[in-house]
Design an enzyme around this catalytic site. Sequence first.
Site, mmCIF file in Angstrom:
data_model
loop_
_atom_site.group_PDB
_atom_site.id
_atom_site.type_symbol
_atom_site.label_atom_id
_atom_site.label_comp_id
_atom_site.label_asym_id
_atom_site.label_seq_id
_atom_site.Cartn_x
_atom_site.Cartn_y
_atom_site.Cartn_z
ATOM 1 N N GLU A 22 0.839 -1.216 0.000
ATOM 2 C CA GLU A 22 0.000 0.000 0.000
ATOM 3 C C GLU A 22 0.867 1.257 0.000
ATOM 4 O O GLU A 22 0.478 2.291 0.544
ATOM 5 C CB GLU A 22 -0.939 0.037 1.219
ATOM 6 C CG GLU A 22 -1.929 -1.091 1.317
ATOM 7 C CD GLU A 22 -2.800 -1.243 0.099
ATOM 8 O OE1 GLU A 22 -2.892 -0.276 -0.682
ATOM 9 O OE2 GLU A 22 -3.363 -2.331 -0.084
HETATM 10 C C1 LIG Z 1 3.164 -9.604 0.517
HETATM 11 C C2 LIG Z 1 2.813 -8.558 -0.481
HETATM 12 C C3 LIG Z 1 1.476 -8.294 -0.739
HETATM 13 C C4 LIG Z 1 1.126 -7.321 -1.685
HETATM 14 N N1 LIG Z 1 -0.197 -7.132 -2.021
HETATM 15 C C5 LIG Z 1 -0.490 -6.374 -3.100
HETATM 16 C C6 LIG Z 1 -1.832 -6.330 -3.611
HETATM 17 O O1 LIG Z 1 -2.755 -6.931 -3.070
HETATM 18 N N2 LIG Z 1 -2.060 -5.617 -4.744
HETATM 19 C C7 LIG Z 1 -1.077 -4.941 -5.382
HETATM 20 O O2 LIG Z 1 -1.350 -4.326 -6.406
HETATM 21 N N3 LIG Z 1 0.204 -4.941 -4.921
HETATM 22 C C8 LIG Z 1 0.507 -5.653 -3.799
HETATM 23 N N4 LIG Z 1 1.796 -5.699 -3.335
HETATM 24 C C9 LIG Z 1 2.799 -4.893 -3.987
HETATM 25 C C10 LIG Z 1 3.262 -3.728 -3.127
HETATM 26 O O3 LIG Z 1 2.260 -2.755 -3.055
HETATM 27 C C11 LIG Z 1 4.587 -3.211 -3.733
HETATM 28 O O4 LIG Z 1 5.567 -4.196 -3.453
HETATM 29 C C12 LIG Z 1 4.974 -1.868 -3.152
HETATM 30 O O5 LIG Z 1 4.086 -0.864 -3.581
HETATM 31 C C13 LIG Z 1 6.401 -1.467 -3.554
HETATM 32 O O6 LIG Z 1 6.615 -1.647 -4.914
HETATM 33 P P1 LIG Z 1 7.891 -2.478 -5.416
HETATM 34 O O7 LIG Z 1 7.891 -3.776 -4.674
HETATM 35 O O8 LIG Z 1 7.879 -2.531 -6.884
HETATM 36 O O9 LIG Z 1 9.116 -1.670 -4.896
HETATM 37 P P2 LIG Z 1 9.820 -0.470 -5.674
HETATM 38 O O10 LIG Z 1 8.791 0.460 -6.188
HETATM 39 O O11 LIG Z 1 10.795 -1.032 -6.633
HETATM 40 O O12 LIG Z 1 10.596 0.242 -4.488
HETATM 41 C C14 LIG Z 1 11.877 -0.173 -4.014
HETATM 42 C C15 LIG Z 1 12.393 0.886 -3.051
HETATM 43 O O13 LIG Z 1 12.507 2.143 -3.732
HETATM 44 C C16 LIG Z 1 11.752 3.135 -3.063
HETATM 45 N N5 LIG Z 1 11.122 4.014 -4.051
HETATM 46 C C17 LIG Z 1 10.583 3.682 -5.239
HETATM 47 N N6 LIG Z 1 10.107 4.780 -5.853
HETATM 48 C C18 LIG Z 1 10.317 5.817 -5.031
HETATM 49 C C19 LIG Z 1 10.054 7.220 -5.088
HETATM 50 N N7 LIG Z 1 9.424 7.761 -6.123
HETATM 51 N N8 LIG Z 1 10.409 7.991 -4.044
HETATM 52 C C20 LIG Z 1 11.030 7.457 -2.970
HETATM 53 N N9 LIG Z 1 11.327 6.151 -2.862
HETATM 54 C C21 LIG Z 1 10.967 5.336 -3.870
HETATM 55 C C22 LIG Z 1 10.726 2.399 -2.242
HETATM 56 O O14 LIG Z 1 10.318 3.155 -1.107
HETATM 57 C C23 LIG Z 1 11.477 1.128 -1.859
HETATM 58 O O15 LIG Z 1 12.265 1.381 -0.727
HETATM 59 C C24 LIG Z 1 2.148 -6.611 -2.349
HETATM 60 C C25 LIG Z 1 3.492 -6.857 -2.055
HETATM 61 C C26 LIG Z 1 3.829 -7.829 -1.153
HETATM 62 C C27 LIG Z 1 5.287 -8.122 -0.913
#
Ligand SMILES: Cc1cc2nc3c(=O)[nH]c(=O)nc-3n(C[C@H](O)[C@H](O)[C@H](O)COP(=O)(O)OP(=O)(O)OC[C@H]3O[C@@H](n4cnc5c(N)ncnc54)[C@H](O)[C@@H]3O)c2cc1C
Length: 596
Positions: free
Chosen positions: A439
């Site tokens: 989220e």
């Molecule tokens: C167990 C689990 C359940 C989940 N459930 C759902 C679900 O039901 N539906 C769904 O759609 N998604 C779901 N997700 C996905 C989750 O919302 C994303 O993993 C999360 O939003 C982060 O995206 P990412 O993993 O691609 O990380 P990334 O976006 O690659 O981020 C990696 C790091 O970079 C930082 N970062 C990235 N962009 C920025 C920025 N612009 N400014 C500052 N920092 C930044 C982040 O804070 C983080 O520290 C789930 C994930 C997990 C692991």
Amino acid sequence: MTTYSAPLRDMQFVMKDLADLDGVIELPGNEEATPDLVDAVLEEASKLASEVLSPLNKPGDAQGARLGDGGVLAADGFAAAYQQFVNGGWNGLSGDPEYGGQGLPELVLTATIEMWNAANMSFALCPLLTAGAMEALKHHGSPMLKKSYLAKLVTGEWTGTMNLTEPQAGSDLSAVRTSAVPHGDHYRLYGQKIFITWGDHDMTENVVHLVLARTPDAPEGVRGLSLFLVPKILINADGTLGERNDVRCVSIEHKLGIHASPTCVMSFGEQEGAVGFLVGEENKGLAHMFTMMNEARQKVGIQGLGIAERAYQQARDYAKERIQGRPVGHKAGERVAIIHHPDVRRMLMSMKTQIEAMRAFAYVMAADMDFARRHPDAAERERRQARVSLLIPVLKGWCSELAIEIASTGIQVHGGMGYIEETGASQYLRDSRIASIYEGTTGIQAADLVGRKLAPDQGEAMTDLIREIRAIEAKLGESGHEELKAIRDALTAAVDALQLATRWVLEIVGRDPQAAMAASVSYLMLVGYVCGGWQMARAALVCKRELPSLEDHDFHRQKLATARFYADQILPKVDALRKAVTSGASTAMALTEEQF
Ligand SMILES: Cc1cc2nc3c(=O)[nH]c(=O)nc-3n(C[C@H](O)[C@H](O)[C@H](O)COP(=O)(O)OP(=O)(O)OC[C@H]3O[C@@H](n4cnc5c(N)ncnc54)[C@H](O)[C@@H]3O)c2cc1C
């Protein structure tokens, strides 16, 4: 292992004395929510949480959800527990009565969500996502979609999901590629989503996916995203379940925690295309999804509170049982339980007080949501909504970060046994770890707070908040009690720091946005600690005022002690964060990429 028991006394105190339950009940449309009914709801919810959901927590963690030939199988016992949850009307507690909900206030719902998450976070995630889907449909769904799907989601007969993430699109949703092609009165969807919580399972007959996708000529970026409803099973004209839609779970992730919550890779349109229906307007998908995401963010904050409470209960019980060493200053004599050691007390006290602060913050915000929806005066509705919008990222970020810290402290209280799976303490740390990621990570919450909440209104909602906290400061000072004055001094220093940090952020955000963003998480945490301190100070005022006339002295004395501990031991963190915000955050960018 400790069975969860809901802290009903503190919940009731916070609801009644801090979150203005009486005022919430008096709001138009809340007539049914009498104080007796609210007490009965809390009692019954606490039974379900401790007797049904809590016992499934550890076995669910050990077994996890599995992918079978026909789809995902929930861990043993989950389907029956879910049925009990639905039969008890828990899913529709605050749902729209027009669609079968009970229309109870958000404040009451919040207390139950804390209980579900404390008892069994994996289980609680399923209704949490359904609630988000309900909200999006209620606000943006066509009458046809509402008629066909909303009532089933409200009762919990079907569950909902939120499909945003794709391998190349996590925090940055502008990269979403799933496509939606018009096809008669509906669309056909093609693409893959990852990490979808409860994306498939065998607890209900149908699963209703809300999916972000892109129509053929949509603009680039987030402005080209639309929201679609894609059912797992299609519905016939007479409302009965029909054919299987072209959507399936292709795998589930192996992960650190929440093992019983299936995290699914979902495939849409491997054959003829998944039938989907537009929710709201084309290209407004992200805005519509935000209805869902705001709800979900607030609830993930409460989830942090719940899991922290569970970790605390486990650590407290262990500390009373584990015999080790003698009291400070005694070289001989009886060995004592570790709870006698001041450092163990410090750990338990820091867990307990921060949980109480989180609870008060979360419940007061829930009441603000009720006032924002139903207050007869439009200006008051607007003011409350501005407060909620400002603080949702803080609730989500601060409570989820604190939950990890508290669960980790819980392990420390156990010593080596905390690191061994048998006690259950480690599960709480593993489970809590995700709350600051999904989220929207804490970094994304902080960017939202600074860039979308604070800056656009030039800090007006924050100034309103500071004004309200200052009024509490004044009351603490007028009280004449030494204890309250000490709390006042700590609060004054913290609010001064908040004011300074806010001024700095507002001043720098336009001039040097990188420096503002580098400071944003420290700023978010600072706001969280101050909000916690504000509520603990309010609690102390109530306790001091009412102590002489109350039979329940013990609870109120305890509250005064925890409020004082928060003021003495937790609030000083705020000034350190203020210094981090205003003096050095831009040094985060001091090294070049190559120098890392
Ligand atoms: C167990 C689990 C359940 C989940 N459930 C759902 C679900 O039901 N539906 C769904 O759609 N998604 C779901 N997700 C996905 C989750 O919302 C994303 O993993 C999360 O939003 C982060 O995206 P990412 O993993 O691609 O990380 P990334 O976006 O690659 O981020 C990696 C790091 O970079 C930082 N970062 C990235 N962009 C920025 C920025 N612009 N400014 C500052 N920092 C930044 C982040 O804070 C983080 O520290 C789930 C994930 C997990 C692991």
